[in-house]
Design a protein around this motif. Structure first.
Motif, PDB file in Angstrom:
ATOM      1  N   GLY A 197       0.823  -1.215   0.000  1.00  0.00           N
ATOM      2  CA  GLY A 197       0.000   0.000   0.000  1.00  0.00           C
ATOM      3  C   GLY A 197       0.851   1.255   0.000  1.00  0.00           C
ATOM      4  O   GLY A 197       0.476   2.276  -0.584  1.00  0.00           O
ATOM      5  N   MET A 198       2.010   1.189   0.653  1.00  0.00           N
ATOM      6  CA  MET A 198       2.916   2.343   0.671  1.00  0.00           C
ATOM      7  C   MET A 198       3.835   2.353  -0.537  1.00  0.00           C
ATOM      8  O   MET A 198       4.698   3.230  -0.655  1.00  0.00           O
ATOM      9  CB  MET A 198       3.724   2.360   1.977  1.00  0.00           C
ATOM     10  CG  MET A 198       2.854   2.721   3.176  1.00  0.00           C
ATOM     11  SD  MET A 198       3.619   2.362   4.762  1.00  0.00           S
ATOM     12  CE  MET A 198       4.910   3.584   4.784  1.00  0.00           C
ATOM     13  N   ARG A 199       3.645   1.365  -1.411  1.00  0.00           N
ATOM     14  CA  ARG A 199       4.364   1.281  -2.687  1.00  0.00           C
ATOM     15  C   ARG A 199       5.885   1.200  -2.491  1.00  0.00           C
ATOM     16  O   ARG A 199       6.660   1.896  -3.148  1.00  0.00           O
ATOM     17  CB  ARG A 199       3.985   2.466  -3.581  1.00  0.00           C
ATOM     18  CG  ARG A 199       2.470   2.622  -3.758  1.00  0.00           C
ATOM     19  CD  ARG A 199       1.853   1.444  -4.469  1.00  0.00           C
ATOM     20  NE  ARG A 199       2.327   1.346  -5.824  1.00  0.00           N
ATOM     21  CZ  ARG A 199       1.795   2.020  -6.849  1.00  0.00           C
ATOM     22  NH1 ARG A 199       0.755   2.805  -6.661  1.00  0.00           N
ATOM     23  NH2 ARG A 199       2.258   1.880  -8.068  1.00  0.00           N
ATOM     24  N   TYR A 207      10.181  10.063  -3.717  1.00  0.00           N
ATOM     25  CA  TYR A 207       9.851  10.558  -2.374  1.00  0.00           C
ATOM     26  C   TYR A 207      10.506   9.647  -1.345  1.00  0.00           C
ATOM     27  O   TYR A 207      10.390   8.426  -1.428  1.00  0.00           O
ATOM     28  CB  TYR A 207       8.339  10.555  -2.148  1.00  0.00           C
ATOM     29  CG  TYR A 207       7.599  11.364  -3.180  1.00  0.00           C
ATOM     30  CD1 TYR A 207       7.580  12.759  -3.104  1.00  0.00           C
ATOM     31  CD2 TYR A 207       6.952  10.752  -4.243  1.00  0.00           C
ATOM     32  CE1 TYR A 207       6.929  13.511  -4.063  1.00  0.00           C
ATOM     33  CE2 TYR A 207       6.295  11.488  -5.209  1.00  0.00           C
ATOM     34  CZ  TYR A 207       6.281  12.877  -5.115  1.00  0.00           C
ATOM     35  OH  TYR A 207       5.632  13.626  -6.055  1.00  0.00           O
ATOM     36  N   MET A 234       7.902  14.190   5.143  1.00  0.00           N
ATOM     37  CA  MET A 234       6.761  13.668   4.386  1.00  0.00           C
ATOM     38  C   MET A 234       6.082  12.596   5.232  1.00  0.00           C
ATOM     39  O   MET A 234       6.724  11.957   6.054  1.00  0.00           O
ATOM     40  CB  MET A 234       7.219  13.001   3.080  1.00  0.00           C
ATOM     41  CG  MET A 234       8.077  13.815   2.172  1.00  0.00           C
ATOM     42  SD  MET A 234       7.111  14.964   1.195  1.00  0.00           S
ATOM     43  CE  MET A 234       6.828  14.029  -0.260  1.00  0.00           C
ATOM     44  N   SER A 235       4.789  12.399   4.984  1.00  0.00           N
ATOM     45  CA  SER A 235       4.086  11.267   5.588  1.00  0.00           C
ATOM     46  C   SER A 235       3.931  10.187   4.525  1.00  0.00           C
ATOM     47  O   SER A 235       3.636  10.490   3.368  1.00  0.00           O
ATOM     48  CB  SER A 235       2.697  11.679   6.074  1.00  0.00           C
ATOM     49  OG  SER A 235       2.807  12.513   7.187  1.00  0.00           O
ATOM     50  N   PHE A 236       4.130   8.922   4.915  1.00  0.00           N
ATOM     51  CA  PHE A 236       3.915   7.793   4.002  1.00  0.00           C
ATOM     52  C   PHE A 236       2.724   6.976   4.494  1.00  0.00           C
ATOM     53  O   PHE A 236       2.564   6.778   5.686  1.00  0.00           O
ATOM     54  CB  PHE A 236       5.159   6.883   3.964  1.00  0.00           C
ATOM     55  CG  PHE A 236       6.207   7.340   2.991  1.00  0.00           C
ATOM     56  CD1 PHE A 236       6.801   8.574   3.133  1.00  0.00           C
ATOM     57  CD2 PHE A 236       6.596   6.535   1.936  1.00  0.00           C
ATOM     58  CE1 PHE A 236       7.774   9.008   2.241  1.00  0.00           C
ATOM     59  CE2 PHE A 236       7.565   6.952   1.040  1.00  0.00           C
ATOM     60  CZ  PHE A 236       8.161   8.186   1.191  1.00  0.00           C
ATOM     61  N   GLY A 237       1.933   6.485   3.566  1.00  0.00           N
ATOM     62  CA  GLY A 237       0.800   5.637   3.944  1.00  0.00           C
ATOM     63  C   GLY A 237      -0.179   6.387   4.831  1.00  0.00           C
ATOM     64  O   GLY A 237      -0.728   5.840   5.782  1.00  0.00           O
ATOM     65  N   ALA A 238      -0.379   7.655   4.495  1.00  0.00           N
ATOM     66  CA  ALA A 238      -1.226   8.503   5.336  1.00  0.00           C
ATOM     67  C   ALA A 238      -2.682   8.025   5.326  1.00  0.00           C
ATOM     68  O   ALA A 238      -3.092   7.253   4.470  1.00  0.00           O
ATOM     69  CB  ALA A 238      -1.140   9.951   4.857  1.00  0.00           C
ATOM     70  N   PHE A 239      -3.421   8.515   6.289  1.00  0.00           N
ATOM     71  CA  PHE A 239      -4.845   8.238   6.446  1.00  0.00           C
ATOM     72  C   PHE A 239      -5.623   8.598   5.166  1.00  0.00           C
ATOM     73  O   PHE A 239      -5.404   9.661   4.587  1.00  0.00           O
ATOM     74  CB  PHE A 239      -5.290   9.101   7.623  1.00  0.00           C
ATOM     75  CG  PHE A 239      -6.757   9.104   7.918  1.00  0.00           C
ATOM     76  CD1 PHE A 239      -7.316   8.063   8.636  1.00  0.00           C
ATOM     77  CD2 PHE A 239      -7.564  10.159   7.514  1.00  0.00           C
ATOM     78  CE1 PHE A 239      -8.665   8.077   8.931  1.00  0.00           C
ATOM     79  CE2 PHE A 239      -8.924  10.173   7.812  1.00  0.00           C
ATOM     80  CZ  PHE A 239      -9.459   9.129   8.521  1.00  0.00           C
ATOM     81  N   TYR A 295     -11.027   9.032  -0.553  1.00  0.00           N
ATOM     82  CA  TYR A 295      -9.753   8.842  -1.261  1.00  0.00           C
ATOM     83  C   TYR A 295      -9.305   7.389  -1.387  1.00  0.00           C
ATOM     84  O   TYR A 295      -8.505   7.065  -2.238  1.00  0.00           O
ATOM     85  CB  TYR A 295      -8.630   9.633  -0.546  1.00  0.00           C
ATOM     86  CG  TYR A 295      -8.951  11.097  -0.422  1.00  0.00           C
ATOM     87  CD1 TYR A 295      -8.820  11.937  -1.526  1.00  0.00           C
ATOM     88  CD2 TYR A 295      -9.417  11.640   0.776  1.00  0.00           C
ATOM     89  CE1 TYR A 295      -9.138  13.280  -1.433  1.00  0.00           C
ATOM     90  CE2 TYR A 295      -9.733  12.977   0.878  1.00  0.00           C
ATOM     91  CZ  TYR A 295      -9.598  13.798  -0.231  1.00  0.00           C
ATOM     92  OH  TYR A 295      -9.915  15.115  -0.136  1.00  0.00           O
ATOM     93  N   GLU A 307      -9.189   5.293  -4.780  1.00  0.00           N
ATOM     94  CA  GLU A 307      -8.206   5.693  -5.794  1.00  0.00           C
ATOM     95  C   GLU A 307      -6.828   5.091  -5.509  1.00  0.00           C
ATOM     96  O   GLU A 307      -6.077   4.789  -6.436  1.00  0.00           O
ATOM     97  CB  GLU A 307      -8.137   7.213  -5.896  1.00  0.00           C
ATOM     98  CG  GLU A 307      -9.326   7.839  -6.631  1.00  0.00           C
ATOM     99  CD  GLU A 307     -10.651   7.710  -5.884  1.00  0.00           C
ATOM    100  OE1 GLU A 307     -10.630   7.595  -4.632  1.00  0.00           O
ATOM    101  OE2 GLU A 307     -11.707   7.698  -6.549  1.00  0.00           O
ATOM    102  N   PHE A 308      -6.499   4.941  -4.215  1.00  0.00           N
ATOM    103  CA  PHE A 308      -5.224   4.292  -3.890  1.00  0.00           C
ATOM    104  C   PHE A 308      -5.234   2.833  -4.341  1.00  0.00           C
ATOM    105  O   PHE A 308      -4.249   2.315  -4.867  1.00  0.00           O
ATOM    106  CB  PHE A 308      -4.930   4.386  -2.390  1.00  0.00           C
ATOM    107  CG  PHE A 308      -4.488   5.766  -1.958  1.00  0.00           C
ATOM    108  CD1 PHE A 308      -3.241   6.249  -2.333  1.00  0.00           C
ATOM    109  CD2 PHE A 308      -5.320   6.576  -1.207  1.00  0.00           C
ATOM    110  CE1 PHE A 308      -2.832   7.511  -1.958  1.00  0.00           C
ATOM    111  CE2 PHE A 308      -4.920   7.845  -0.829  1.00  0.00           C
ATOM    112  CZ  PHE A 308      -3.671   8.319  -1.211  1.00  0.00           C
ATOM    113  N   LEU A 334      -4.800   2.715  -8.091  1.00  0.00           N
ATOM    114  CA  LEU A 334      -3.417   2.927  -8.522  1.00  0.00           C
ATOM    115  C   LEU A 334      -2.578   1.666  -8.329  1.00  0.00           C
ATOM    116  O   LEU A 334      -1.707   1.351  -9.137  1.00  0.00           O
ATOM    117  CB  LEU A 334      -2.791   4.090  -7.746  1.00  0.00           C
ATOM    118  CG  LEU A 334      -3.281   5.489  -8.126  1.00  0.00           C
ATOM    119  CD1 LEU A 334      -2.639   6.535  -7.212  1.00  0.00           C
ATOM    120  CD2 LEU A 334      -2.967   5.811  -9.581  1.00  0.00           C
TER     121      LEU A 334
END
Lengths: 86, 404
Positions: B106-108, B207, B215-220, B225, B228-229, B232
């Motif tokens: 999910g955090m790619r 990033y 930066m925030s990763f895997g944010a809420f 939204y 769409e994640f 992707l």
């Protein structure tokens, strides 16, 4: 606004996402009792206690979730939790 | 046509499969390795640990953790900080990672992890089948399955290149059959450092976690939204279909070795019967096919290298002239009485014009040997299916009735 893969976003975006609506009880100051000890400011987990020019504090109701820690810890019982009403 | 494999016999050495994987990982220049020992994966991380102790992996941190959950969790932060990350596990260890698998994907984060495939408990079994990785099918990891130790070694470099591509950025499981490949000694060409430096570019994500530029990763993501994640992620998986093929071809150009892209075919040209399978069983099937071809049985093999992304179009194309398809699965979806490759192959042909009978066999659970005569028996039964149609759609193989 476009989303970035992986939910990557710049810091500080929670300012846009107001969470005050989660609150059931809201804290209210009694400035007669307050001794400006700053415990409420220190202990607030959401940085929702802001200093005023006169040395007292005020709540930022856009982000205060009503957890009540400030009211519980206040040594002078200067904060009351009041039921939110529409 | 698949390119011809050009293996330089002078470069060949006899090593254990686990050593080949550890060596390949070293050659890929990882920055963080985090793993917890579990049979039959242990030799891989032991060998990597030895490489670290000998100073053979520069600019790398080897993290000793207290569980597989921690092993993979450590890589969440490390990969987000821009490190090339590697782990290895199997069976219960992989199942313990379940939650973190979703986070990494999910955090790619393009983590690469070797899975020395093993059965899952209970009853406890340390031997090979594919239940562990197949059970993690929907976590958003690419899953590639290797046929032999040469392929799993080379697949490690391919996986880093596929995963770290900016259009993909999805993690990969490179799967090898536990013991059958992990503990076997075979002559192979170890992954070459000079060629790998040419083949695999440095990992430079757009990033990264950096205190100077927070930066925030895997944010809420609220319901506005989240969809769409997921979209992707699926889009990246679809793009990886082509990437896996491209990288297999690029690998061939640089190293001269090729094992198929998404799939590989063996003597399928005029085949009436096509057997589908993944992993080390492929070698046995090829031997059986050679034997039966001498007796004029028109049988061929469709080797599935990529289980995720699922190569539906490539499979459909390979099966278009078959009269019967046999799918061998070292796993079972309990309650459906089918293995995953069988179910998904059937499903990918539904709503198409291709109407070919497909039968499934669940085989080799918990490491039971899959012998040549067993595969011959399955092919005999497939010939009956061609004449009389399907009698049993999906079944256990080599079931010992006397134990029941």
């Amino acid at each position: 606004m476009k989303i970035l893969p992986g939910g990557v976003c710049k810091a500080g975006t929670t300012r846009v996402n107001k969470t005050g609506g989660w609150r059931t009880f809201k804290p209210v100051y009694d400035y007669e009792k307050c001794i400006k000890c700053k415990l409420c400011e220190l202990l607030c987990p959401d940085s929702s206690v802001n200093p005023k020019d006169d040395g007292f504090f005020e709540f930022d109701y856009d982000f205060c979730k009503g957890c009540g820690i400030c009211a519980n810890e206040c040594p002078k019982d200067a904060i009351t939790m009041v039921l939110e009403e529409k | 046509m698949a390119p011809e494999n050009k293996i330089d016999k002078k470069k060949m050495v006899v090593v254990e499969g686990s050593y080949a994987v550890a060596h390949a990982t070293k050659v890929c220049r990882p920055n963080v390795i985090s793993a917890y020992p579990i049979t039959p994966q242990t030799h891989i991380v032991e060998d990597l640990s030895q490489f670290m102790a000998d100073g053979e992996i520069p600019n790398c941190e080897y993290i000793n953790v207290e569980s597989e959950f921690s092993a993979l969790s450590a890589l969440v932060g490390a990969s987000a900080a821009g490190a090339r990350c590697y782990s290895a596990t199997t069976s219960q260890g992989l199942e313990l990672m379940h939650e973190v698998l979703f986070n990494i994907s999910g955090m790619r984060l393009p983590v690469v992890m070797t899975i020395a495939n093993r059965a899952v408990s209970a009853p406890i079994s340390i031997w090979n089948d594919h239940q562990d990785a197949i059970s993690q099918r929907d976590t958003g990891w690419l899953q590639l399955y290797a046929e032999n130790t040469q392929e799993i070694s080379d697949m490690t470099a391919q996986a880093f290149k596929i995963s770290e591509d900016k259009d993909i950025l999805m993690p990969s499981m490179v799967c090898m059959d536990g013991f059958i490949l992990s503990h076997v000694y075979e002559p192979i060409v170890l992954l070459e450092q000079d060629l790998t430096d040419e083949f695999l570019p440095a990992f430079e994500p757009d990033y990264i976690l950096d205190p100077k530029n927070p930066m925030s990763f895997g944010a809420f993501a609220d319901p506005n939204y989240y969809t769409e994640f997921r979209y992707l992620q699926e889009q990246a998986m679809q793009k990886s279909l082509k990437k896996i093929e491209d990288v297999a071809n690029e690998f061939y150009d640089v190293y001269g070795r090729y094992y198929g892209g998404l799939i590989d075919e063996y003597r399928t040209d005029d085949a009436d019967i096509i057997i589908m399978a993944m992993g080390s069983i492929i070698g046995t099937i090829k031997d059986v096919i050679d034997k039966l071809r001498d007796r004029n049985v028109k049988v061929g093999l469709l080797k599935v290298r990529s289980f995720r992304p699922f190569p539906a179009a490539a499979i459909k194309n390979a099966l278009k002239d078959a009269k019967v398809v046999v799918v061998l699965d070292k796993n079972i979806s309990l309650g459906l009485n089918e293995g995953a490759l069988f179910t998904e192959t059937k499903s990918s042909l539904y709503n198409t014009k291709l109407d070919v009978p497909i039968v499934g066999y669940m085989i080799g659970h918990g490491g039971r040997d899959i012998k040549v005569d067993l595969i011959e028996k399955i092919i005999d039964e497939a010939q009956d299916v061609m004449k009389t149609g399907i009698k049993i759609e999906s079944q256990f193989t080599d079931l010992k009735e006397e134990l029941l």
